[in-house]
Design an enzyme around this catalytic site. Structure first.
Site, PDB file in Angstrom:
ATOM      1  N   TYR A 139       6.705  -4.246  -5.418  1.00 11.30           N
ATOM      2  CA  TYR A 139       6.516  -2.963  -4.724  1.00 11.30           C
ATOM      3  C   TYR A 139       5.874  -3.144  -3.354  1.00 11.30           C
ATOM      4  CZ  TYR A 139       7.957  -0.872  -9.072  1.00 11.30           C
ATOM      5  OH  TYR A 139       8.696  -0.519 -10.187  1.00 11.30           O
TER       6      TYR A 139
ATOM      7  N   PHE B 236       7.077  -9.879 -15.664  1.00  9.80           N
ATOM      8  CA  PHE B 236       7.991  -9.128 -16.524  1.00  9.80           C
ATOM      9  C   PHE B 236       8.555 -10.041 -17.605  1.00  9.80           C
ATOM     10  CE2 PHE B 236       8.332  -6.310 -12.813  1.00  9.80           C
ATOM     11  CZ  PHE B 236       8.305  -5.067 -13.420  1.00  9.80           C
TER      12      PHE B 236
ATOM     13  N   ILE C 182      14.040  -3.249  -8.575  1.00 10.64           N
ATOM     14  CA  ILE C 182      13.256  -3.900  -7.523  1.00 10.64           C
ATOM     15  C   ILE C 182      13.899  -5.238  -7.160  1.00 10.64           C
ATOM     16  CG2 ILE C 182      11.083  -2.789  -8.168  1.00 10.64           C
ATOM     17  CD1 ILE C 182      10.296  -5.431  -9.546  1.00 10.64           C
TER      18      ILE C 182
ATOM     19  N   TYR D 135      12.145  -4.619 -21.774  1.00 13.12           N
ATOM     20  CA  TYR D 135      11.234  -5.311 -20.867  1.00 13.12           C
ATOM     21  C   TYR D 135       9.800  -4.868 -21.088  1.00 13.12           C
ATOM     22  CZ  TYR D 135      10.837  -0.968 -18.256  1.00 13.12           C
ATOM     23  OH  TYR D 135      10.583   0.327 -17.912  1.00 13.12           O
TER      24      TYR D 135
ATOM     25  N   PHE E 121       1.670  -2.199 -17.487  1.00 14.08           N
ATOM     26  CA  PHE E 121       1.924  -0.947 -16.781  1.00 14.08           C
ATOM     27  C   PHE E 121       3.210  -0.254 -17.212  1.00 14.08           C
ATOM     28  CE2 PHE E 121       3.441  -4.401 -13.981  1.00 14.08           C
ATOM     29  CZ  PHE E 121       4.770  -4.043 -13.833  1.00 14.08           C
ATOM     30  N   ASP E 122       4.052  -0.938 -17.964  1.00 20.36           N
ATOM     31  CA  ASP E 122       5.279  -0.288 -18.430  1.00 20.36           C
ATOM     32  C   ASP E 122       5.909  -1.157 -19.504  1.00 20.36           C
ATOM     33  OD1 ASP E 122       7.290   1.541 -18.655  1.00 20.36           O
ATOM     34  OD2 ASP E 122       8.375   0.925 -16.850  1.00 20.36           O
TER      35      ASP E 122
END
Length: 228
Positions: free
Chosen positions: A193, A209, A167, A139, A149-150
């Site tokens: 979040y 994502f 999540i 991902y 961010f990731d």
């Protein structure tokens, strides 16, 4: 807060040319402290007027009567920080809502009943996961401004995780996929979040994502670990 303000005053009152002609070690120390702490204040992204900051700093050093006594000062800071926070949150919520409103008009973008949008990049033919399944996933996560961010791709290794531990947006979106699929999800903040920040992710952030579902394992994650 007092230390931050004093240091930003130092920085605001000193030009780059002055920084290049610092004459003493104490001058260098003053500038370095101002640079460091003002940088921190800047990262807080507060809408402050640097000239007013400089004026207040000079007034303190010159022993002039201040506009606020200590009680008033603390009240102004507390209320001001709260107001700035609320304004930022409202801006993020609006930006996310506006983005999703426009994004659902993009060709190929679908929307679930609860407002999660997705786009099929590749459609697989394998198993569809349930919440109790273990999934192997590659991902990449980003914000609507493009900030990443990731990414498991950057780490060079997919994650293996039980879907119900993710999540809410993943718990609702990934079960739409079949193993071998790659989807792009656009997740409202309520299913990300929420009202809290998480690391580099600000509160109220709409999340994007790219998810590649590599494998679905029907056994729970603890059983998968025992088998490895």
């Amino acid at each position: 807060m007092k230390t931050f303000l004093i240091s930003i005053f130092l920085l605001a009152g000193m030009s780059l040319s002055q920084a290049q002609t610092l004459k003493t070690a104490n001058d260098s120390l003053a500038y370095a402290l101002g640079q460091d702490l003002a940088g921190y204040l800047k990262r807080m992204d507060l809408p402050v007027n640097s000239q007013i900051l400089t004026n207040a700093f000079k007034d303190v050093l010159d022993g002039k009567k201040m506009l606020f006594d200590d009680t008033q000062k603390e009240e102004v800071i507390q209320k001001g920080m709260q107001r700035v926070s609320e304004e930022k949150q409202a801006k993020l919520k609006k930006a996310g809502a506006d983005f999703l409103l426009q994004n659902k008009k993009v060709a190929g973008v679908k929307e679930t009943a609860d407002g999660i949008q997705y786009q099929v990049i590749t459609e697989g033919k394998g198993l569809q996961p349930t919440l109790t399944d273990t999934v192997v996933i590659h991902y990449k996560g980003s914000l609507i401004d493009g900030t990443s961010f990731d990414s498991s791709y950057d780490r060079g290794e997919p994650i293996t995780i039980q879907l119900e531990d993710m999540i809410e947006g993943w718990k609702r979106g990934v079960p739409l996929m079949k193993a071998g699929s790659k989807y792009k999800f656009f997740i409202p903040y309520q299913f990300g979040y929420g009202e809290r920040a998480s690391g580099p992710i600000p509160a109220y952030s709409t999340l994007i994502f790219e998810v590649e579902l590599l494998e679905v394992r029907k056994e729970p994650l603890n059983e998968v670990k025992q088998a490895l």
